[in-house]
Design an enzyme around this catalytic site. Structure first.
Site, PDB file in Angstrom:
ATOM      1  CG  ASP A 681      -5.241   3.916   0.201  1.00 29.44           C
ATOM      2  OD1 ASP A 681      -5.679   3.286   1.189  1.00 29.44           O
ATOM      3  OD2 ASP A 681      -4.579   4.968   0.301  1.00 29.44           O
ATOM      4  CE  LYS A 685      -6.052   7.864   2.055  1.00 28.46           C
ATOM      5  NZ  LYS A 685      -4.825   8.411   1.491  1.00 28.46           N
TER       6      LYS A 685
END
Ligand code: ADP
Ligand code: ASP
Ligand code: MG
Length: 820
Positions: A681, A685
């Protein structure tokens, strides 16, 4: 002397007529001389047209429509007049008159034809019935009223359905008639007569004209047009909810407004008033004390550039082009005399300065006729190939901004085109009246409402602008956002002149819409649940497109990957997007670029600040640095609240697995903590940040340095995964102890340096800004040319519904500011 006119909507129902009787009683009591013109009861003219066309097809069902017509008038008589002689007289007279209409319709039925001449006679029954019934009602109310059939006083040619008035004759007759008839004349609007006593009409909406003709004939002091709205408004109130009354305007402005579609005044009405310098007031039957609009020679000294906005809903645009038009004198004369011969009315003309093309707008019904006429006029040139065949474009509208002071103010057209551009509305052609009283733009018909609203917002700043939101995903973040909007709306209206309306919302099961804005009270969840409309993204997007509202913003509060596939289409419809959903921005680089390019092309915004660091200003800070000419050397960040919590607590006092378990229990991690711990995750980003700096990375280019022991990622279940962590307590303890021995702590850091991006565990010492990180905070460190010695740090809570929703909210406001 005053001439009053009441329109169809003002006399649609008997109780409304009673209101008018009260208004007129006041006039009479005040001693003012007046005469009053009436339209047919609302909808009657349409129904007369309908019954004749049914009859003309040989269908005897016209009889039903006729019965309804007759009954409507008889019912009105019963409601307005008490039982007695006057009621009987009125009912009998009407009945007799309607017998004639019945026979006339039967004639149409037999010959299966309703010529314009017959139609004018049929239509006259509308005004003749309403004015007669109202005249009787006024008599009953004690006003010395007398019914006047306008065929006695208005003389026209035989151009049936839109007859031309013989002014001199008409004025003469009016003067004589009124001299001989001192009572209060109650006149039929719309109807007139031609030589031989033939019935004619003045064109749809023509009762306004009747009033101004009578006023001109009598040199009256004023004309009052009483209708169902509070005067001439800044735009058609049915299309622009925020339209407001224009207190004062000049004849010229009113003429432009009505010519460009403002139905409130029938265009020919203004000429007689202007010639005789008679002021015209537009008043509201439902709000008689409101002053309404005054139309006169006087121009308002308020300096307002744009007085009003109006539109013609359906036009066709014809274009004549070719090198053969260049520098040849007399082209326009040939073009327009060709059109005039065919009786084509031109709404608007535009000619490029290059003179290679002339475009003109006509009513759609005239398009074929106009094309033929022009092709004929330029037959020779077209044959020789120096002029092209006439191009016809349909399904277009014209919107016009109107005002006498426009010519004194620069930048008006700029504002006009900016407002259209930001709403993705393509200007097909542009014309500026030579008087500079209007600027008109031809646009696709489907964009008409949006254009009117966008222009209204752009030119009438005293009002607030509205953002139209379409929200998908109303879980934790979405519902928090809705609450924040509700709580902040008043502030936004007062301080920013902005109103946020949520027009559509959907969760995975249901969706609801309301163009006026959904209520955001505490019950919206119930209403969504009770909705009969099943959630369907394609339908949701289609609805958003069809509503075609100005300043539309799509808000995706989900983490769904299917929704992101709609972004391209949404932006292409000139709808901006704000979203915390990372799927679109972290998919392929090509897709990321394409979305940005479409947004730029359409002049709308695509924002996703909350993709990184939730509500923290990460992406906007990065953009500000880049825009102001700084160069990014390195970006490092703890970009996940869950990883931050786990590593900030990993100080040797407790085993690693226990901390992860606690983080999971507190809801800091995903249900499967490996989603966080793998760095996947966070990888997305840093990928987004890399792309924002201009590095074309793909997800596979991000190096994920796993620190998890063998078997952890492969474990079948979350429980098994925790078991692996527990079995490896020594491994984790050693990691921590080794770091501590060097005076360091462990942090999970994402890094972008040059074109390389990675995510991995690092041991950092007291020199690092990450050393003192605590709780579940995020921290992003920008090392740049300008921030080289001491990097720029953004730190704070990087997760949670409240801050994420606030980030989305702030972004919506930012988009709103850009859009208007
Ligand atoms: P009446 O039956 O009184 O003649 P109309 O229907 O002919 O009334 O005209 C009034 C209508 O004109 C209003 O109800 C409104 O919808 C429409 N309209 C269009 N543009 C404007 C405008 N700029 N200001 C006021 N009304 C407008
Ligand atoms: N009754 C006519 C119409 O509906 C004229 C008018 O209302 O002004 O067009
Ligand atoms: Mg009207």
């Amino acid at each position: 002397m005053k001439v009053l006119k009441f329109g169809g909507s003002s006399v649609a129902k008997p109780e409304r007529i009673r209101g008018i009787v009260d208004i007129l009683k006041d006039y009479y009591a005040s001693g003012d001389h007046f005469t009053v013109v009436f339209s047919a009861f609302g909808g009657v003219t349409d129904s007369l047209i309908e019954m004749s066309s049914i009859a003309a097809t040989g269908d005897d069902r016209y009889g039903e429509a006729f019965q309804a017509f007759a009954k409507r008038h008889q019912d009105a008589i019963k409601e307005l007049l008490p039982a007695g002689d006057l009621r009987k007289e009125t009912a009998d007279k009407m009945k007799k008159s309607h017998e004639v209409l019945k026979n006339l319709l039967y004639g149409i039925f037999l010959v299966r034809e309703a010529s314009p001449r017959t139609m004018d006679y049929v239509l006259s029954f509308g005004e003749r019935s309403s004015a007669y019934i109202i005249a009787q009602t006024l008599r009953h109310a004690g006003i010395p009223a007398e019914y006047l059939d306008a065929r006695k006083i208005i003389r026209t040619d035989k151009n049936f359905s839109s007859a031309k008035v013989d002014f001199d004759k008409t004025y003469q007759v009016i003067r004589n008639y009124y001299t001989e008839h001192p009572k209060v004349q109650v006149v039929t609007g719309f109807v007139a007569s031609a030589k031989g006593g033939l019935t004619t009409t003045l064109g749809r909406g023509g009762s306004d004209y009747t009033a101004s003709l009578i006023a001109a004939g009598l040199q009256a002091d004023a004309i009052e047009i009483w209708t169902d709205v509070s005067g001439v408004l800044t735009a058609d109130p049915r299309r622009v909810k925020k339209a407001f009354t224009i207190p004062m305007m000049t004849y010229a402005e009113a003429m432009e407004m009505s010519h460009f579609g403002a139905k409130v005044i029938y265009p020919p009405t203004l000429m007689p008033a202007l010639h005789k310098r008679i002021p015209l007031y537009i008043k509201n039957t439902f709000d008689p004390s409101f002053p309404g609009t005054k139309v006169s020679e006087e121009s308002s000294r308020d300096g307002v550039a744009v007085r009003g906005i109006s539109s013609i809903n359906n036009i066709a645009l014809l274009t004549l082009s070719g090198s053969g038009l260049f520098g040849v004198p007399g082209i326009s004369a040939r073009l327009f005399s060709g059109l005039a011969t065919e009786g084509v009315n031109i709404i608007l003309i535009t000619q490029g300065s290059s003179e290679h093309a002339i475009s003109f707008a006509v009513k759609p019904d005239d398009a074929d006729k106009a094309k033929k006429a022009v092709q004929k006029a330029f037959e020779y040139e077209i044959e020789r190939g120096v002029v092209n065949a006439v191009k016809v474009e349909r399904e277009l509208s014209v919107v016009a901004i109107i005002g006498e002071n426009m010519r004194y103010q620069p930048g008006i057209s700029g504002r006009l085109f900016q407002a259209l551009g930001k709403n993705g509305i393509n200007a097909v052609a542009i014309a500026q009246g030579s008087s500079e009283l209007n600027v008109s733009v031809v646009i696709p018909r489907e964009d008409e409402n949006k254009a009117l609203n966008a222009l209204h917002e752009a030119f009438f700043l005293s009002d607030y602008k509205t953002l139209h939101l379409f929200i998908v995903g109303v879980g934790l973040i979405g519902s928090t956002l809705l609450r924040q909007i509700r709580e902040q709306n008043e502030y936004l209206r007062e301080k920013l002149g902005m109103e946020v309306k949520v027009v559509g919302m959907a969760n995975s099961k249901k969706m609801i819409f309301d163009v006026e804005g959904l209520e955001l009270d505490t019950d919206w969840k119930k209403r969504l649940k009770a909705s009969e409309t099943k959630a369907d993204l394609a339908v949701f997007v289609g609805r958003m497109r069809d509503l075609n509202l100005s300043n539309s913003i799509f808000v995706d509060n989900t983490a769904n990957d299917k929704i992101a596939t709609y972004y391209e289409g949404i932006l292409d419809e000139s709808i901006s997007i704000s979203t915390p959903n990372k799927v679109a921005t972290s998919s392929s680089y090509q897709q990321y670029q394409r979305l940005k390019a479409i947004a730029a092309k359409r002049g709308v915004q695509f924002h996703y600040e909350t993709n990184v660091g939730a509500g923290l200003p990460v992406i906007s800070t990065l953009r500000d640095l880049l825009d102001s000419g700084d160069r990014i050397r390195k970006i490092e960040g703890v970009l996940s609240g869950s990883l931050s919590y786990i590593f900030n607590n990993f100080d040797g006092s407790r085993p690693y697995d226990e901390i992860v378990r606690e983080a999971k229990e507190k809801g800091f991690t995903e249900p499967d903590p490996r989603v966080d711990l793998s760095g996947k995750d966070v990888g997305r980003k840093i990928l987004i940040l890399a792309r924002e700096t201009g590095v074309a990375l793909e997800a596979k280019d991000i190096e994920l340095k796993s620190f998890l022991p063998e078997g952890a990622m492969e474990a079948e279940s979350v429980d098994d995964f925790f078991q692996v962590l527990e079995n490896n307590q020594d491994y984790f303890a050693k990691l921590q102890a080794d770091a501590k021995a060097e005076g360091k702590v462990l942090r999970m850091i994402a890094t972008l340096e040059g074109e390389k991006a990675s995510v991995g565990m690092q041991a950092v010492d007291t020199d690092s800004p990450f050393y003192n990180l605590s709780g579940s905070d995020n921290m992003i460190v920008f090392t740049t040319d300008r921030y080289r010695e001491r990097p720029l740090v953004v730190r704070g809570p990087g997760a949670g519904a409240e801050v994420t929703a606030a980030g989305v909210f702030a972004e919506i406001i930012k988009i709103g500011k850009f859009l208007s």
